[in-house]
Design an enzyme around this catalytic site. Structure first.
Site, PDB file in Angstrom:
ATOM      1  N   LYS A 186     -16.596   6.512   2.819  1.00 32.96           N
ATOM      2  CA  LYS A 186     -16.987   6.004   1.499  1.00 32.96           C
ATOM      3  C   LYS A 186     -17.770   7.085   0.748  1.00 32.96           C
ATOM      4  O   LYS A 186     -18.910   7.399   1.094  1.00 32.96           O
ATOM      5  CB  LYS A 186     -17.886   4.767   1.634  1.00 32.96           C
ATOM      6  N   GLU A 262     -28.505  11.402   8.043  1.00 33.20           N
ATOM      7  CA  GLU A 262     -29.008  12.613   7.357  1.00 33.20           C
ATOM      8  C   GLU A 262     -29.713  12.113   6.111  1.00 33.20           C
ATOM      9  O   GLU A 262     -29.060  11.725   5.141  1.00 33.20           O
ATOM     10  CB  GLU A 262     -27.836  13.533   6.997  1.00 33.20           C
ATOM     11  N   CYS A 296     -31.305  17.618  -0.475  1.00 35.36           N
ATOM     12  CA  CYS A 296     -32.214  16.947   0.453  1.00 35.36           C
ATOM     13  C   CYS A 296     -33.231  17.918   1.041  1.00 35.36           C
ATOM     14  O   CYS A 296     -34.358  17.549   1.316  1.00 35.36           O
ATOM     15  CB  CYS A 296     -31.414  16.292   1.564  1.00 35.36           C
ATOM     16  N   GLU A 397     -39.944  11.774  -2.552  1.00 32.63           N
ATOM     17  CA  GLU A 397     -38.773  12.585  -2.891  1.00 32.63           C
ATOM     18  C   GLU A 397     -38.382  12.319  -4.345  1.00 32.63           C
ATOM     19  O   GLU A 397     -38.142  11.170  -4.722  1.00 32.63           O
ATOM     20  CB  GLU A 397     -37.616  12.232  -1.960  1.00 32.63           C
TER      21      GLU A 397
HETATM   22  P1  NAD Z   1     -28.405   6.658  -1.428  1.00 28.18           P
HETATM   23  O1  NAD Z   1     -29.121   6.432  -0.158  1.00 28.18           O
HETATM   24  O2  NAD Z   1     -28.749   5.858  -2.597  1.00 28.18           O
HETATM   25  O3  NAD Z   1     -26.819   6.477  -1.218  1.00 28.18           O
HETATM   26  C1  NAD Z   1     -26.141   7.155  -0.175  1.00 28.18           C
HETATM   27  C2  NAD Z   1     -24.846   6.427   0.119  1.00 28.18           C
HETATM   28  O4  NAD Z   1     -25.173   5.163   0.700  1.00 28.18           O
HETATM   29  C3  NAD Z   1     -24.008   6.122  -1.122  1.00 28.18           C
HETATM   30  O5  NAD Z   1     -22.635   6.237  -0.814  1.00 28.18           O
HETATM   31  C4  NAD Z   1     -24.377   4.670  -1.415  1.00 28.18           C
HETATM   32  O6  NAD Z   1     -23.368   3.992  -2.124  1.00 28.18           O
HETATM   33  C5  NAD Z   1     -24.541   4.115  -0.024  1.00 28.18           C
HETATM   34  N1  NAD Z   1     -25.399   2.920   0.056  1.00 28.18           N
HETATM   35  C6  NAD Z   1     -26.319   2.487  -0.828  1.00 28.18           C
HETATM   36  N2  NAD Z   1     -26.883   1.341  -0.393  1.00 28.18           N
HETATM   37  C7  NAD Z   1     -26.314   1.053   0.790  1.00 28.18           C
HETATM   38  C8  NAD Z   1     -26.500   0.003   1.760  1.00 28.18           C
HETATM   39  N3  NAD Z   1     -27.367  -0.978   1.556  1.00 28.18           N
HETATM   40  N4  NAD Z   1     -25.761   0.034   2.893  1.00 28.18           N
HETATM   41  C9  NAD Z   1     -24.883   1.041   3.121  1.00 28.18           C
HETATM   42  N5  NAD Z   1     -24.658   2.042   2.235  1.00 28.18           N
HETATM   43  C10 NAD Z   1     -25.371   2.063   1.096  1.00 28.18           C
HETATM   44  O7  NAD Z   1     -28.556   8.226  -1.703  1.00 28.18           O
HETATM   45  P2  NAD Z   1     -28.016   9.078  -2.927  1.00 28.18           P
HETATM   46  O8  NAD Z   1     -28.824   8.722  -4.129  1.00 28.18           O
HETATM   47  O9  NAD Z   1     -26.532   9.002  -2.997  1.00 28.18           O
HETATM   48  O10 NAD Z   1     -28.357  10.570  -2.426  1.00 28.18           O
HETATM   49  C11 NAD Z   1     -29.612  11.105  -2.487  1.00 28.18           C
HETATM   50  C12 NAD Z   1     -30.354  10.914  -1.171  1.00 28.18           C
HETATM   51  O11 NAD Z   1     -29.595  11.442  -0.103  1.00 28.18           O
HETATM   52  C13 NAD Z   1     -31.659  11.667  -1.151  1.00 28.18           C
HETATM   53  O12 NAD Z   1     -32.636  10.897  -0.516  1.00 28.18           O
HETATM   54  C14 NAD Z   1     -31.349  12.893  -0.320  1.00 28.18           C
HETATM   55  O13 NAD Z   1     -32.450  13.501   0.294  1.00 28.18           O
HETATM   56  C15 NAD Z   1     -30.404  12.320   0.669  1.00 28.18           C
HETATM   57  N6  NAD Z   1     -29.580  13.386   1.241  1.00 28.18           N
HETATM   58  C16 NAD Z   1     -29.766  13.752   2.540  1.00 28.18           C
HETATM   59  C17 NAD Z   1     -29.026  14.810   3.064  1.00 28.18           C
HETATM   60  C18 NAD Z   1     -29.205  15.290   4.481  1.00 28.18           C
HETATM   61  O14 NAD Z   1     -28.324  15.977   4.971  1.00 28.18           O
HETATM   62  N7  NAD Z   1     -30.299  14.967   5.143  1.00 28.18           N
HETATM   63  C19 NAD Z   1     -28.094  15.454   2.266  1.00 28.18           C
HETATM   64  C20 NAD Z   1     -27.951  15.031   0.955  1.00 28.18           C
HETATM   65  C21 NAD Z   1     -28.678  13.983   0.448  1.00 28.18           C
END
Ligand code: NAD
Length: 511
Positions: A186, A262, A296, A397
């Protein structure tokens, strides 16, 4: 929403069981071109029923299909062939990424796409490794042979963040396939387009058996949750925020799934007193503003010796003011807009909070306007000086181009403050004394520490978080093993009754 649209923008479906189809209820969602602030395509808005179909396809492909038993060298060939497909379309993929995410084309063309290709090639080579390991010891050497067989886990649910859309597909898909798993992936709702394009290329190539890879676009609260809790999914891997990570872990626990998470970060950049300040200036700015601050592992907290604080802030401000904001498709642009208006609003709130908390706004702080791109969510590169590490600006963050510079008295205090966060993803140490820098690196509680650099996430080096930045590791052999499970195989080599004293505990010895 329905798929009835009056414009002629492209419409993309779900990829399930080797076919493209609409969402069960026919719904679609607009996908924006960030710099124009308007839709460039529509993606299917999948739901629970669609996840069920995708999991069934992946389950069948795993339980009855050839993929988990495909010879390692054949899997390697296919992964290289996927890399070739991407190479053939690299300019197109880079352009889609920049239009959708808003990131500068210079970056998507020279970093994101080539790195995604490199990940497929790295895992192609790792796929060749035979999944057999002799046990380093054996308790009954004379009668048995013991070894470990590594097997794929099964159906892997993969949920992606929006900030490196194509790269994340590579990070997830390549190791899962290399190990022989099947996948339901997804992408993030803001940025599904490069994932969709890659799935189109894979589909057209006929490289993979039906059902091995499936793609379901749609909202996290529905599609993401359905994947995380589905009893037909054996492992879930999320790249996303810590908040969503907690939820996914909770849902995965219902069926005791394996998880790789992650998650978020608030990574420190430690400038040691002996650092080359010219190098550290550009390095710290690269650490925080690369990808518009939407990484991130961004170095969002910069620790500087008190005596150097003002001079270093001046240097940072002078260089940051030179960054060119503009059309992401212009190769001269250093920083494009953020991914969405919602993201800009969140970043602007933090900038206001920083001011209210008493930090000194040294530069930026405005929602920048770029002529010709009035609807684009630009934010000026922003630097706060004299920040307290305990403030929310330094602890939470932000995920935008905002740097907090924090003065420190001595190295012990700097390390203590660097570690004083719920996160532990990345860190950078800036020093001319490599030995001293390595000693500092050992005391930082994070999964990666760069010395005199930042952001270099190598396909063969482990990447992941300490503390609430995540669970597990991606990349290299470490990432591959997270997509395998271990089977101990015990072989009785004598095939005789006598001498089995442990059987005698139950059955009388045979005369
Ligand atoms: P997010 O957590 O809002 O969404 C991530 C994914 O999870 C999306 O596909 C979203 O649709 C899905 N999602 C949202 N709610 C969900 C739920 N209740 N159950 C299952 N899936 C759900 O994050 P974002 O805004 O897309 O990305 C930014 C975040 O990601 C930041 O916190 C960043 O630090 C983190 N990030 C981490 C890494 C890493 O490798 N550690 C890399 C990139 C981004």
């Amino acid at each position: 929403m329905t798929s009835e649209r009056s414009d002629d923008l492209p419409r993309y479906g779900l990829y399930i069981d080797g076919r493209w189809s609409n969402a069960a209820d026919g719904a679609t969602i607009p996908v924006n071109e960030s710099a124009l602030g308007q839709p460039m395509a529509y993606a299917a808005n999948g739901g629970i029923e669609d996840v069920d179909r995708a999991v069934l396809a992946a389950r069948t492909a795993f339980d009855s299909g050839p993929w988990p038993h495909t010879a390692p060298h054949e899997r390697a060939r296919i992964l290289h062939a996927i890399a070739d497909l991407m190479e053939g379309q690299s300019n197109e993929l880079a352009e889609i990424e920049s239009r959708n995410l808003g990131v500068a084309l210079r970056k998507s063309m020279f970093v994101d796409v080539p790195m995604a290709i490199e990940h497929f090639r790295t895992f192609a080579e790792l796929a060749r490794k035979h999944p057999y390991e002799p046990l380093p010891w054996t308790d009954m050497p004379s009668v048995s042979w013991n070894f470990v067989w590594r097997e794929p886990i099964g159906v892997c649910g993969q949920i992606l963040a929006w900030n490196y859309p194509l790269l994340f597909v590579a990070w997830k898909l390549a190791p899962a396939l290399a190990a022989g798993n099947t996948v339901v992936l997804k992408p993030a709702s803001y940025t599904p387009l490069t994932a969709i394009r890659l799935f189109e290329l894979i589909h057209a190539s006929g490289l993979l058996p039906r059902g091995v890879v499936n793609l379901v676009t749609g909202p996290g609260a529905e599609v993401g949750e359905a994947i995380a809790r589905h009893p037909g999914v054996d492992k879930v891997s999320l790249t996303g925020s810590t908040e969503v990570g907690r939820r996914v872990m909770q849902l995965a626990s219902e069926t005791v799934k394996r998880v790789t998470l992650e998650l978020g970060g608030k990574s420190p950049s430690l400038v040691l007193p002996d650092a080359d300040l010219e190098l550290a200036t550009d390095g710290v700015l690269f650490g925080v503003f690369f990808n518009g601050g939407q990484s991130c592992e961004s170095g969002t907290r910069c620790f500087v010796p008190e005596a150097l604080h003002d001079e270093f802030v001046e240097r940072l401000v002078a260089r940051a003011r030179g960054l060119r904001l503009g059309n992401p498709l212009d190769l001269e642009t250093d920083m494009g807009p953020l991914v969405s208006e919602k993201q800009r609003a969140a970043v602007m709130q933090y900038i206001e909070l920083g001011k209210a908390e008493g930090a000194t706004l040294a530069t930026g702080g405005q929602a920048a306007r770029v002529p010709g791109f009035e609807r684009a969510p630009f934010v000026e590169p922003t630097i706060f000086a004299n920040v307290r590490n305990s403030s929310r600006l330094a602890q939470e963050e932000i995920f935008g181009p905002v740097l907090a510079v924090i003065p420190y008295k001595n190295l012990t205090e700097a390390i203590q403050m660097a570690n004083d966060t719920i996160y532990g993803l990345g860190a950078a140490v800036w020093s001319r004394d490599l030995q001293a820098a390595i000693e500092v690196a050992k005391r930082i509680r994070s999964g990666t520490v760069w010395i005199n650099d930042h952001h270099l996430i190598l396909p063969h080096a482990p990447f992941g978080g300490y503390k609430q930045s995540g669970v597990g590791r991606e990349h290299g052999i470490y990432g591959l093993l997270e997509y395998t499970q271990i089977k101990h195989i015990h072989v009785d080599i004598k095939q005789k009754r006598e001498g089995r004293l442990w059987w005698d505990m139950l059955l009388p010895p045979v005369e």
